[in-house]
Scaffold this active site. Structure first.
Site, PDB file in Angstrom:
ATOM      1  N   LYS A   7     -14.341 -14.663  68.464  1.00 15.50           N
ATOM      2  CA  LYS A   7     -13.195 -14.586  69.577  1.00 15.50           C
ATOM      3  C   LYS A   7     -12.665 -12.857  69.374  1.00 15.50           C
ATOM      4  O   LYS A   7     -12.879 -12.092  68.371  1.00 15.50           O
ATOM      5  CB  LYS A   7     -11.770 -15.295  69.272  1.00 15.50           C
ATOM      6  CG  LYS A   7     -11.337 -15.046  67.663  1.00 15.50           C
ATOM      7  CD  LYS A   7     -10.373 -14.138  67.691  1.00 15.50           C
ATOM      8  CE  LYS A   7      -9.843 -13.668  66.112  1.00 15.50           C
ATOM      9  NZ  LYS A   7      -9.118 -12.757  65.784  1.00 15.50           N
ATOM     10  N   ALA A  49     -15.967 -10.492  58.383  1.00  9.53           N
ATOM     11  CA  ALA A  49     -14.515  -9.752  58.116  1.00  9.53           C
ATOM     12  C   ALA A  49     -14.483  -8.726  59.385  1.00  9.53           C
ATOM     13  O   ALA A  49     -14.257  -7.627  58.968  1.00  9.53           O
ATOM     14  CB  ALA A  49     -14.528  -9.042  56.654  1.00  9.53           C
ATOM     15  N   GLY A  98     -12.681  -9.148  62.210  1.00  9.70           N
ATOM     16  CA  GLY A  98     -11.786  -9.678  63.108  1.00  9.70           C
ATOM     17  C   GLY A  98     -12.245 -10.489  64.375  1.00  9.70           C
ATOM     18  O   GLY A  98     -11.327 -10.619  65.388  1.00  9.70           O
ATOM     19  N   MET A  99     -13.029 -11.159  64.019  1.00 11.23           N
ATOM     20  CA  MET A  99     -13.757 -11.918  65.231  1.00 11.23           C
ATOM     21  C   MET A  99     -13.664 -13.490  64.555  1.00 11.23           C
ATOM     22  O   MET A  99     -14.385 -14.414  65.422  1.00 11.23           O
ATOM     23  CB  MET A  99     -15.099 -11.583  65.604  1.00 11.23           C
ATOM     24  CG  MET A  99     -14.932 -10.177  66.192  1.00 11.23           C
ATOM     25  SD  MET A  99     -16.688  -9.691  66.691  1.00 11.23           S
ATOM     26  CE  MET A  99     -17.126 -10.769  68.161  1.00 11.23           C
ATOM     27  N   GLY A 116     -15.607 -16.885  59.992  1.00  6.32           N
ATOM     28  CA  GLY A 116     -15.388 -17.957  59.082  1.00  6.32           C
ATOM     29  C   GLY A 116     -14.610 -19.174  59.877  1.00  6.32           C
ATOM     30  O   GLY A 116     -14.788 -20.272  59.385  1.00  6.32           O
ATOM     31  N   SER A 117     -13.550 -18.935  60.316  1.00  6.29           N
ATOM     32  CA  SER A 117     -12.944 -20.021  61.221  1.00  6.29           C
ATOM     33  C   SER A 117     -13.753 -20.717  62.239  1.00  6.29           C
ATOM     34  O   SER A 117     -13.758 -21.895  62.542  1.00  6.29           O
ATOM     35  CB  SER A 117     -11.571 -19.215  61.818  1.00  6.29           C
ATOM     36  OG  SER A 117     -10.626 -18.722  61.004  1.00  6.29           O
ATOM     37  N   ASP A 159      -6.829 -19.420  62.926  1.00  8.40           N
ATOM     38  CA  ASP A 159      -7.870 -19.357  64.080  1.00  8.40           C
ATOM     39  C   ASP A 159      -8.623 -20.504  64.292  1.00  8.40           C
ATOM     40  O   ASP A 159      -9.450 -20.581  65.362  1.00  8.40           O
ATOM     41  CB  ASP A 159      -8.775 -17.989  63.850  1.00  8.40           C
ATOM     42  CG  ASP A 159      -7.717 -16.789  63.794  1.00  8.40           C
ATOM     43  OD1 ASP A 159      -6.640 -16.753  64.598  1.00  8.40           O
ATOM     44  OD2 ASP A 159      -8.347 -15.608  63.324  1.00  8.40           O
TER      45      ASP A 159
HETATM   46  P1  ATP Z   1      -9.797 -13.422  59.302  1.00  3.25           P
HETATM   47  O1  ATP Z   1     -10.202 -14.980  59.854  1.00  3.25           O
HETATM   48  O2  ATP Z   1      -9.128 -13.565  57.924  1.00  3.25           O
HETATM   49  O3  ATP Z   1      -9.010 -12.555  60.374  1.00  3.25           O
HETATM   50  P2  ATP Z   1     -12.239 -12.258  60.068  1.00  3.25           P
HETATM   51  O4  ATP Z   1     -12.259 -12.855  61.293  1.00  3.25           O
HETATM   52  O5  ATP Z   1     -11.880 -10.759  60.061  1.00  3.25           O
HETATM   53  O6  ATP Z   1     -11.111 -13.021  59.077  1.00  3.25           O
HETATM   54  P3  ATP Z   1     -14.348 -13.720  58.816  1.00  3.25           P
HETATM   55  O7  ATP Z   1     -15.839 -13.311  59.151  1.00  3.25           O
HETATM   56  O8  ATP Z   1     -13.850 -14.869  58.946  1.00  3.25           O
HETATM   57  O9  ATP Z   1     -13.343 -12.358  59.169  1.00  3.25           O
HETATM   58  O10 ATP Z   1     -14.504 -13.306  57.178  1.00  3.25           O
HETATM   59  C1  ATP Z   1     -13.348 -13.066  56.326  1.00  3.25           C
HETATM   60  C2  ATP Z   1     -13.743 -13.292  54.833  1.00  3.25           C
HETATM   61  O11 ATP Z   1     -13.946 -14.806  54.620  1.00  3.25           O
HETATM   62  C3  ATP Z   1     -15.242 -12.713  54.392  1.00  3.25           C
HETATM   63  O12 ATP Z   1     -14.998 -11.654  53.784  1.00  3.25           O
HETATM   64  C4  ATP Z   1     -15.533 -13.995  53.465  1.00  3.25           C
HETATM   65  O13 ATP Z   1     -15.339 -13.332  52.018  1.00  3.25           O
HETATM   66  C5  ATP Z   1     -14.511 -15.233  53.571  1.00  3.25           C
HETATM   67  N1  ATP Z   1     -15.431 -16.286  54.287  1.00  3.25           N
HETATM   68  C6  ATP Z   1     -15.349 -17.504  54.045  1.00  3.25           C
HETATM   69  N2  ATP Z   1     -16.065 -18.386  54.807  1.00  3.25           N
HETATM   70  C7  ATP Z   1     -16.822 -17.738  55.562  1.00  3.25           C
HETATM   71  C8  ATP Z   1     -17.672 -18.016  56.616  1.00  3.25           C
HETATM   72  N3  ATP Z   1     -18.117 -19.186  56.963  1.00  3.25           N
HETATM   73  N4  ATP Z   1     -18.119 -16.737  57.292  1.00  3.25           N
HETATM   74  C9  ATP Z   1     -17.883 -15.535  57.135  1.00  3.25           C
HETATM   75  N5  ATP Z   1     -16.831 -15.429  55.903  1.00  3.25           N
HETATM   76  C10 ATP Z   1     -16.244 -16.070  55.291  1.00  3.25           C
END
Ligand code: ATP
Length: 308
Positions: free
Chosen positions: A15, A105, A107-108, A111-112, A145
């Site tokens: 997203k 990590a 901002g997209m 993980g969510s 998210d």
């Molecule tokens: P946030 O949802 O916190 O804003 P983001 O969108 O910037 O995060 P994500 O790719 O979700 O970034 O990853 C944030 C951190 O979550 C990663 O650095 C990693 O350590 C952890 N993480 C846990 N599960 C996952 C996953 N399935 N994919 C990516 N990162 C994950």
């Protein structure tokens, strides 16, 4: 009687936030948000397969964005599988493969997205027949998210971003994404936002009517002018090079540019695919970005695409 499924594959998008308005820090340390999400065409694929009895949950990661993704119980997909199995009294013997294309990590909400995909995959694999509301309730326990990644499209998120209402949006929008090789920690960016706003009178956030109107009217020019992210200054303060990236987009005629969520991904709204290609080439040759991707939105949320 139908045979039990052995494996389910779910495709889930990343997203960007077209609006991210951050209210004052509350007593519990969190911030009230109003955000407008758009799901865009960069996808992870999460495959859940039944595993031999007593083996527990095992995670494997493949694809082009594997760096920094945990393979233990801290992975959000693992947590989603464990929670779904606990709630529905299922023995958690599962293999989870995550084919990652959503930047980590960045901002997209990668993980969510994987957590949302896993909720849907457990529902399908064990034919639980959960309603959308039941899945949303599990999703909001896993992260703010996660509920949006189940629905996708365009939506307004309130509360911590987890109270999601679909928004009316017409047409397709074209994006160029400037990706960084090193991510930004979401808590660190919120912390920097609080530091920069210390002593200021921060008001409760509201949905930006002009932005919602632009989406309804399919007016990309107005949308570009109304993109807003209260975390942008904080992300740029922690990563000053982001300002250079934002400048390149302006020079090459992007309709709008914004740091996505807590960054460091920068999203540029462009008129069409031709302009997307021109800007992608300019950004790549500028030397100020790690890599560049093109995407369009809105797209569907998590969706089962294969099962056996
Ligand atoms: P946030 O949802 O916190 O804003 P983001 O969108 O910037 O995060 P994500 O790719 O979700 O970034 O990853 C944030 C951190 O979550 C990663 O650095 C990693 O350590 C952890 N993480 C846990 N599960 C996952 C996953 N399935 N994919 C990516 N990162 C994950």
């Amino acid at each position: 009687m139908t045979a039990a499924l052995n494996s389910v594959m779910v495709r889930v998008p990343g997203k960007i936030n077209l609006q991210l308005s951050v209210g004052p820090k509350e007593a519990d340390g969190f911030h009230g948000l109003v955000t407008v999400f758009q799901a865009i065409s960069i996808f992870d694929e999460v495959t859940l397969t039944r595993n031999i009895e007593g083996s527990g949950i095992a995670i494997s990661i493949s694809g082009d964005q594997t760096h920094g993704v945990p393979t233990d119980s801290s992975n959000l997909a693992y947590r989603a599988a464990a929670l779904m199995c606990e709630i529905h009294s299922i023995t958690p013997d599962l293999l989870i493969n995550i084919k990652k294309s959503i930047p980590v990590a960045g901002g997209m909400a990668g993980g969510s997205a994987d957590a949302a995909a896993t909720i849907l995959a457990v529902d399908a694999l064990f034919t639980l027949g959960l309603s959308r509301d039941e899945m949303q309730a599990v999703a909001s326990q896993l992260g703010s998210d996660v509920p949006f990644m189940l629905v996708g499209g365009t939506a307004v998120g309130r509360g911590r971003g987890d109270e999601v209402t679909s928004a009316l949006s017409r047409g397709t929008y074209h994006w160029v994404l400037a990706l960084s090789t090193v991510g930004l920690s979401t808590p660190a960016v919120y912390g920097e936002c609080d530091r920069l706003r210390a002593g200021m009178d921060v008001v409760a956030p509201h949905a930006n009517d002009q932005l919602l109107q632009a989406l309804l009217a399919q007016d990309a020019v107005s949308l570009g002018k109304n993109l807003v992210n209260d975390l942008q200054s904080a992300a740029c303060s922690l990563r000053p090079a982001l300002r250079l990236v934002l400048d390149v987009g302006g020079e090459y005629g992007a309709l709008g540019s914004i740091v996505s969520g807590s960054g460091p991904t920068v999203a540029f709204l462009v008129e069409d695919e031709d302009q997307a290609l021109d800007l992608a080439v300019a950004l790549t040759s500028s030397g100020v970005v790690g890599s560049v991707a093109r995407a369009y939105g809105p797209v569907h949320g998590a969706k089962v695409i294969e099962f056996s």
